[in-house]
Design a protein around this motif. Structure first.
Motif, PDB file in Angstrom:
ATOM      1  N   GLY A  75       0.797  -1.214   0.000  1.00  0.00           N
ATOM      2  CA  GLY A  75       0.000   0.000   0.000  1.00  0.00           C
ATOM      3  C   GLY A  75       0.827   1.261   0.000  1.00  0.00           C
ATOM      4  N   GLY A  76       2.068   1.158   0.450  1.00  0.00           N
ATOM      5  CA  GLY A  76       2.930   2.328   0.597  1.00  0.00           C
ATOM      6  C   GLY A  76       3.306   2.462   2.055  1.00  0.00           C
ATOM      7  N   ILE A  77       4.480   1.978   2.427  1.00  0.00           N
ATOM      8  CA  ILE A  77       4.870   1.939   3.827  1.00  0.00           C
ATOM      9  C   ILE A  77       4.853   3.348   4.416  1.00  0.00           C
ATOM     10  CG2 ILE A  77       7.323   2.087   3.258  1.00  0.00           C
ATOM     11  CD1 ILE A  77       5.861  -0.025   6.105  1.00  0.00           C
ATOM     12  N   GLY A  78       4.183   3.515   5.531  1.00  0.00           N
ATOM     13  CA  GLY A  78       4.016   4.836   6.123  1.00  0.00           C
ATOM     14  C   GLY A  78       2.706   5.490   5.763  1.00  0.00           C
ATOM     15  N   ASN A  79       1.857   4.800   5.041  1.00  0.00           N
ATOM     16  CA  ASN A  79       0.575   5.350   4.598  1.00  0.00           C
ATOM     17  C   ASN A  79      -0.549   4.536   5.230  1.00  0.00           C
ATOM     18  OD1 ASN A  79      -1.854   5.746   2.987  1.00  0.00           O
ATOM     19  ND2 ASN A  79      -0.548   6.883   1.575  1.00  0.00           N
ATOM     20  N   LEU A  80      -1.364   5.160   6.071  1.00  0.00           N
ATOM     21  CA  LEU A  80      -2.427   4.444   6.772  1.00  0.00           C
ATOM     22  C   LEU A  80      -3.456   3.867   5.811  1.00  0.00           C
ATOM     23  CD1 LEU A  80      -3.065   6.812   9.825  1.00  0.00           C
ATOM     24  CD2 LEU A  80      -1.666   4.744   9.735  1.00  0.00           C
ATOM     25  N   ARG A  81      -3.912   4.675   4.882  1.00  0.00           N
ATOM     26  CA  ARG A  81      -4.896   4.184   3.923  1.00  0.00           C
ATOM     27  C   ARG A  81      -4.278   3.157   2.981  1.00  0.00           C
ATOM     28  NH1 ARG A  81      -7.551  10.192   2.810  1.00  0.00           N
ATOM     29  NH2 ARG A  81      -8.166  10.533   4.986  1.00  0.00           N
ATOM     30  N   VAL A 134       3.681 -11.461  -5.517  1.00  0.00           N
ATOM     31  CA  VAL A 134       2.939 -10.238  -5.829  1.00  0.00           C
ATOM     32  C   VAL A 134       3.682  -9.021  -5.293  1.00  0.00           C
ATOM     33  CG1 VAL A 134       0.830  -8.951  -5.329  1.00  0.00           C
ATOM     34  CG2 VAL A 134       0.695 -11.350  -5.976  1.00  0.00           C
ATOM     35  N   LEU A 135       4.223  -9.136  -4.086  1.00  0.00           N
ATOM     36  CA  LEU A 135       5.002  -8.024  -3.518  1.00  0.00           C
ATOM     37  C   LEU A 135       6.178  -7.671  -4.417  1.00  0.00           C
ATOM     38  CD1 LEU A 135       5.803  -6.089  -1.219  1.00  0.00           C
ATOM     39  CD2 LEU A 135       7.046  -7.986  -0.196  1.00  0.00           C
ATOM     40  N   ILE A 136       6.906  -8.670  -4.871  1.00  0.00           N
ATOM     41  CA  ILE A 136       8.068  -8.421  -5.720  1.00  0.00           C
ATOM     42  C   ILE A 136       7.656  -7.743  -7.021  1.00  0.00           C
ATOM     43  CG2 ILE A 136       9.907  -9.541  -7.043  1.00  0.00           C
ATOM     44  CD1 ILE A 136       9.977 -11.690  -4.832  1.00  0.00           C
ATOM     45  N   VAL A 137       6.573  -8.227  -7.616  1.00  0.00           N
ATOM     46  CA  VAL A 137       6.114  -7.662  -8.888  1.00  0.00           C
ATOM     47  C   VAL A 137       5.689  -6.205  -8.715  1.00  0.00           C
ATOM     48  CG1 VAL A 137       4.331  -7.800 -10.663  1.00  0.00           C
ATOM     49  CG2 VAL A 137       5.437  -9.884  -9.840  1.00  0.00           C
ATOM     50  N   MET A 183       8.680  -3.967  -8.251  1.00  0.00           N
ATOM     51  CA  MET A 183       9.471  -3.806  -9.474  1.00  0.00           C
ATOM     52  C   MET A 183       8.960  -2.632 -10.305  1.00  0.00           C
ATOM     53  SD  MET A 183      10.051  -7.747 -10.722  1.00  0.00           S
ATOM     54  CE  MET A 183      10.565  -7.205 -12.359  1.00  0.00           C
ATOM     55  N   PHE A 184       7.641  -2.449 -10.332  1.00  0.00           N
ATOM     56  CA  PHE A 184       7.052  -1.417 -11.172  1.00  0.00           C
ATOM     57  C   PHE A 184       6.653  -0.166 -10.392  1.00  0.00           C
ATOM     58  CE2 PHE A 184       6.335  -5.432 -13.380  1.00  0.00           C
ATOM     59  CZ  PHE A 184       6.817  -5.125 -14.648  1.00  0.00           C
ATOM     60  N   ARG A 185       6.463  -0.309  -9.067  1.00  0.00           N
ATOM     61  CA  ARG A 185       6.111   0.855  -8.244  1.00  0.00           C
ATOM     62  C   ARG A 185       6.739   0.677  -6.861  1.00  0.00           C
ATOM     63  NH1 ARG A 185       2.894   5.178  -8.562  1.00  0.00           N
ATOM     64  NH2 ARG A 185       2.020   6.036  -6.643  1.00  0.00           N
ATOM     65  N   PRO A 186       8.012   1.038  -6.725  1.00  0.00           N
ATOM     66  CA  PRO A 186       8.732   0.796  -5.460  1.00  0.00           C
ATOM     67  C   PRO A 186       8.107   1.472  -4.243  1.00  0.00           C
ATOM     68  CG  PRO A 186      10.253   1.338  -7.237  1.00  0.00           C
ATOM     69  CD  PRO A 186       8.877   1.600  -7.760  1.00  0.00           C
ATOM     70  N   GLY A 209       1.855   5.181  -1.839  1.00  0.00           N
ATOM     71  CA  GLY A 209       3.183   5.773  -1.785  1.00  0.00           C
ATOM     72  C   GLY A 209       3.331   7.067  -1.024  1.00  0.00           C
ATOM     73  N   GLU A 210       2.312   7.519  -0.316  1.00  0.00           N
ATOM     74  CA  GLU A 210       2.401   8.785   0.432  1.00  0.00           C
ATOM     75  C   GLU A 210       2.825   8.494   1.856  1.00  0.00           C
ATOM     76  OE1 GLU A 210      -0.480  12.599   1.537  1.00  0.00           O
ATOM     77  OE2 GLU A 210      -1.302  10.692   0.913  1.00  0.00           O
ATOM     78  N   SER A 211       3.824   9.176   2.344  1.00  0.00           N
ATOM     79  CA  SER A 211       4.322   8.933   3.696  1.00  0.00           C
ATOM     80  C   SER A 211       3.407   9.569   4.726  1.00  0.00           C
ATOM     81  CB  SER A 211       5.742   9.493   3.865  1.00  0.00           C
ATOM     82  OG  SER A 211       5.715  10.914   3.874  1.00  0.00           O
ATOM     83  N   LEU A 212       3.512   9.100   5.961  1.00  0.00           N
ATOM     84  CA  LEU A 212       2.686   9.619   7.042  1.00  0.00           C
ATOM     85  C   LEU A 212       2.922  11.108   7.264  1.00  0.00           C
ATOM     86  CD1 LEU A 212       0.693   8.824   9.299  1.00  0.00           C
ATOM     87  CD2 LEU A 212       2.658   8.403  10.768  1.00  0.00           C
TER      88      LEU A 212
END
Length: 327
Positions: free
Chosen positions: A267-273, A305-308, A311-314, A319-322
């Motif tokens: 989901g984007g580490i640091g992003n609650l939603r 799935v995590l790796i894939v 690869m395309f969206r690190p 992707g929004e941080s807290l």
């Protein structure tokens, strides 16, 4: 591959995945909160969840809970279980921060030391509940700690029943309770972080600790708060897990913790939603994959799935941080 099974019961598999992913999402919130503020991956958070499951088990054991109690008693047992699990997991998370991580922060330890410490704490808790506590409490609580390292069953508080059917998709009461309760708790946490004074303090420290300190934000209180909040979410997940799956074990947090961390990263580490989105997405993918291939491929599929995705969206799906979250 069982394409016919997947397509023919797609709705049912989706519902199963959502109820499973909701539990992942609740656990993932603990990883997200800590990383968003401290840039620390707290791998011991999986054992915070494990402590919550044992807290529920011990409570129900001491209350003499039997299978399928009357509805009034069932609600009481669930409420008490939620309170005890939240207190146990929140207290455990706070103790980890005060005893282990705080001294390292004061010494400006490098990130690798925090990571090694977190892994070590995780192993300590696994062995503590697998060996030490069974020997200390085996006589007092034989039904709980009488079988070291083995799976321990829990009483069925609410019997699973189909509430309604949409097409060929059956929605059960347990699935609905788990999903609604998890989403509601995540919504409350999101409101707290984005709308309250304490939440603004969390976001300020996550964005710039030095500036936040100059503005009067107590960084130590914020750090304590995020650990407690993450622990409470893990405790709630422990109760929902106890309702849906009905068992626990000293090592139960290992794989679940990895999957919850995977959900947070997705989901984007640091992003609650993002933790919510990642958890629900991972739960659905797991169920789809287990149906398409075989149940023993479930864990493999989750990490593929995590790796894939990375690869395309690190930065993950959102992707929004807290620190940059907006009210």
């Amino acid at each position: 591959m069982h394409f016919d099974e997947l397509i023919g019961h797609l709705g049912q598999h989706t519902v199963d995945g959502l109820s499973k992913g909701a539990i992942y999402a609740l656990i993932a919130l603990g990883y997200t909160l800590v990383y968003g503020v401290l840039r620390l991956i707290n791998f011991a958070h999986s054992e915070v969840f494990m402590v919550g499951t044992f807290a529920v088990l011990i409570l129900w054991n001491q209350l003499g809970v039997q299978n399928n109690p009357p509805i009034g008693q069932a609600i009481l047992f669930l409420v008490l279980g939620l309170i005890v699990a939240a207190v146990a997991s929140g207290g455990t998370a706070l103790a980890l921060e005060r005893i282990a991580y705080r001294p390292l922060r004061r010494k400006n330890a490098p990130p690798l030391i925090f990571l090694i410490t977190a892994i070590g704490l995780s192993l300590v808790f696994v062995e503590l509940f697998g060996q030490v506590l069974p020997k200390l409490l085996g006589g007092a609580l034989p039904d709980v700690f009488g079988r070291p390292r083995q799976i321990v069953g829990m009483p069925t508080i609410i019997q699973q029943e189909t509430l309604f059917t949409v097409g060929n998709t059956a929605i059960t009461n347990i699935q609905l309770i788990v999903f609604v309760a998890a989403v509601a708790m995540m919504a409350v946490l999101d409101w707290f972080i984005n709308r309250t004074r304490y939440g603004r303090g969390v976001r300020a420290v996550a964005q710039n600790p030095e500036t936040a300190a100059l503005m009067g934000v107590n960084q130590e209180r914020v750090i304590m708060l995020i650990f407690v909040l993450g622990g409470i979410m893990a405790g709630a997940a422990a109760l929902l897990w106890s309702m849906r799956f009905g068992f626990t074990q000293n090592s139960i947090g290992f794989v679940l913790g990895l999957k919850a961390f995977t959900a947070a990263v997705l989901g984007g580490i640091g992003n609650l939603r993002g933790a919510l989105l990642g958890g629900l997405f991972l739960g659905i993918v797991e169920v789809y994959g287990a149906t398409l291939f075989a149940s023993n491929w479930e864990d493999v599929i989750a990490f593929v799935v995590l790796i894939v995705v990375l690869m395309f969206r690190p930065t993950g799906l959102l992707g929004e941080s807290l620190g940059r979250a907006r009210a």
